[in-house]
Design a protein around this motif. Structure first.
Motif, short mmCIF file in Angstrom:
data_model
loop_
_atom_site.label_atom_id
_atom_site.label_comp_id
_atom_site.label_asym_id
_atom_site.label_seq_id
_atom_site.Cartn_x
_atom_site.Cartn_y
_atom_site.Cartn_z
N VAL A 236 0.86 -1.19 0.00
CA VAL A 236 0.00 0.00 0.00
C VAL A 236 0.89 1.23 0.00
N LYS A 237 0.69 2.11 -0.99
CA LYS A 237 1.52 3.30 -1.13
C LYS A 237 0.66 4.55 -1.01
N VAL A 238 1.10 5.49 -0.15
CA VAL A 238 0.35 6.73 0.04
C VAL A 238 1.33 7.88 0.21
N LEU A 239 0.79 9.10 0.12
CA LEU A 239 1.57 10.30 0.39
C LEU A 239 1.18 10.88 1.75
N GLY A 240 -0.09 10.78 2.06
CA GLY A 240 -0.58 11.27 3.35
C GLY A 240 -2.07 11.02 3.42
N THR A 241 -2.51 10.13 4.30
CA THR A 241 -3.91 9.75 4.35
C THR A 241 -4.13 8.88 5.58
N VAL B 167 -10.04 2.67 3.11
CA VAL B 167 -9.56 4.06 3.14
C VAL B 167 -10.57 4.94 3.86
N LEU B 168 -10.07 5.74 4.79
CA LEU B 168 -10.94 6.68 5.49
C LEU B 168 -10.80 8.09 4.94
N THR B 169 -9.58 8.51 4.64
CA THR B 169 -9.36 9.82 4.03
C THR B 169 -8.24 9.71 3.01
N GLY B 170 -8.28 10.61 2.01
CA GLY B 170 -7.21 10.64 1.02
C GLY B 170 -7.31 9.55 -0.03
N LYS B 171 -6.17 9.13 -0.53
CA LYS B 171 -6.12 8.16 -1.63
C LYS B 171 -4.92 7.24 -1.44
N VAL B 172 -5.11 5.95 -1.73
CA VAL B 172 -4.01 4.99 -1.61
C VAL B 172 -3.93 4.15 -2.87
N GLU B 173 -2.73 3.64 -3.11
CA GLU B 173 -2.50 2.72 -4.23
C GLU B 173 -2.16 1.35 -3.65
N VAL B 174 -2.93 0.34 -4.04
CA VAL B 174 -2.72 -1.01 -3.53
C VAL B 174 -2.22 -1.90 -4.67
N SER B 175 -1.12 -2.61 -4.41
CA SER B 175 -0.51 -3.47 -5.42
C SER B 175 -0.49 -4.91 -4.93
N SER B 176 -0.71 -5.84 -5.88
CA SER B 176 -0.67 -7.27 -5.56
C SER B 176 0.63 -7.88 -6.06
N PRO B 177 0.98 -9.09 -5.61
CA PRO B 177 2.21 -9.74 -6.08
C PRO B 177 2.24 -9.96 -7.59
N VAL C 32 -4.71 -1.03 -7.80
CA VAL C 32 -6.00 -0.34 -7.72
C VAL C 32 -5.81 0.92 -6.89
N ILE C 33 -6.59 1.95 -7.21
CA ILE C 33 -6.58 3.20 -6.46
C ILE C 33 -7.85 3.26 -5.62
N LEU C 34 -7.69 3.52 -4.33
CA LEU C 34 -8.83 3.59 -3.43
C LEU C 34 -8.96 4.98 -2.83
N THR C 35 -10.19 5.43 -2.69
CA THR C 35 -10.48 6.70 -2.02
C THR C 35 -11.43 6.42 -0.86
N LYS C 36 -11.90 7.47 -0.23
CA LYS C 36 -12.72 7.35 0.98
C LYS C 36 -13.87 6.36 0.81
N ASN C 37 -14.01 5.47 1.82
CA ASN C 37 -15.09 4.49 1.93
C ASN C 37 -15.01 3.38 0.88
N LEU C 38 -13.87 3.26 0.20
CA LEU C 38 -13.68 2.13 -0.72
C LEU C 38 -12.78 1.10 -0.05
N GLN C 39 -13.07 -0.18 -0.30
CA GLN C 39 -12.28 -1.26 0.25
C GLN C 39 -11.83 -2.19 -0.88
N ALA C 40 -10.64 -2.71 -0.74
CA ALA C 40 -10.13 -3.68 -1.71
C ALA C 40 -9.76 -4.94 -0.95
N VAL C 41 -10.26 -6.07 -1.42
CA VAL C 41 -9.94 -7.35 -0.81
C VAL C 41 -9.20 -8.19 -1.83
#
Length: 312
Positions: free
Chosen positions: A167-172, A188-198, A203-212
């Motif tokens: 999971v990669k973020v700048l500030g969130t 994700v609760l605030t901001g934006k994150v980038e989630v990478s798999s092996p 995928v890019i996630l923003t507030k109230n999005l979940q990735a499983v």
């Protein structure tokens, strides 16, 4: 100057036992190395004679006059600086960076403030490992579950590595649940994150999005209130269409007990509910009542969940 003499001078520098002149001599080398694009420092005649005479002055040897026949000696002196410099640099580069591991045992939560001001809230039976000092990237490794509030720094990305996602973020702020090796969840609760798999999927996630991340190493994206996912930080067990098997794992971590099932099929039962600061007995009795089950205490810290054959 002999190589051995120069290495003694380098050792004195490392131990901070140099004279002012010796210190200037060694630091002159480093300055020269930083101002050249090559690994070999080749000084001009003027600089070279000055360098050689400084070496000799520092070691009590006679000063040499500037003559062409000493050109070879200048190269040797410079080469010795390179050898010693590389030795010191190599030592600094290869010195292991001190890592810190924080652990929250079963039955406890832990709040950690990192060097950059970011905060990590560790859930029970979880750990986080991070360097004492961050480099260009603020990278930490997580086992279990944690809620992160990352201090924003666009020049120094924050990366969380688990057993199967990055999971990669700048500030969130976000939550990662990686207890299950086949079902890591990022919310994700605030901001934006980038989630990478092996496999390289991102995928890019923003507030109230979940990735499983599922067993096929693919992401399932859902949308729900992410605050529910961090209810544990407020000492609340929040269950929403949760299997009884997963609920048992939560209870094991929360209360530091062992939960077994007499019939494995019971693990697939679905349950919803919210328990804030509840005693273990109350939680188990509520589950038993909702699903017509029976709780048997094998020991104080070991319970067995089974069907209630006496239920009407």
């Amino acid at each position: 100057m002999k190589k051995e003499d120069f290495l003694i001078l380098v050792k004195k520098y490392e131990e901070n036992n140099c004279t002012t002149e010796e210190k200037k001599l060694v630091e002159y080398f480093f300055d020269s190395m930083q101002n050249t694009n090559t690994a070999y420092f080749s000084p001009s005649d003027e600089v070279g004679y000055k360098l050689l005479n400084n070496i000799k002055a520092a070691t009590g040897q006679p000063i040499v006059k500037r003559k062409r026949k000493f050109a070879k000696r200048l190269q040797i002196a410079a080469a010795l600086f390179v050898i010693a410099g590389l030795a010191i640099t190599s030592k600094l580069i290869t010195s292991p960076i001190k890592e810190i591991t924080q652990i929250a045992a079963k039955g406890e939560h832990k709040k950690i403030i990192l060097q950059d001001g970011s905060m990590v809230f560790l859930n029970s039976n979880s750990s986080v490992t991070y360097p004492e000092t961050f480099g260009k990237t603020r990278k930490v490794t997580l086992t279990g579950e944690a809620y992160f509030k990352v201090h924003r720094n666009i020049e120094q990305p924050f990366v969380v590595a688990t057993h199967d996602v990055s999971v990669k973020v700048l500030g969130t702020s976000f939550n990662i649940n990686s207890y299950d090796h086949n079902n890591t969840k990022v919310s994700v609760l605030t901001g934006k994150v980038e989630v990478s798999s092996p496999s390289g999927k991102k995928v890019i996630l923003t507030k109230n999005l979940q990735a499983v991340l599922n067993k096929n190493l693919d992401f399932l994206i859902t949308k729900e209130n992410s605050n529910d996912g961090i209810a544990w930080t407020e000492n609340t067990i929040f269950l929403k269409n949760t299997t009884l098997g997963e609920t048992a794992r939560i209870i094991e971590n929360w209360y530091n007990i062992q939960v077994d099932f007499e019939d494995k099929d019971l693990k697939q039962l679905i349950i919803s509910g919210k328990f804030k600061d509840e005693k273990l007995e109350n939680v188990l009795n509520s589950i038993a009542l909702l699903k017509e089950l029976e709780i048997k205490y094998i020991t104080k810290n070991h319970v067995l969940i089974r069907k209630n054959n006496h239920a009407i």
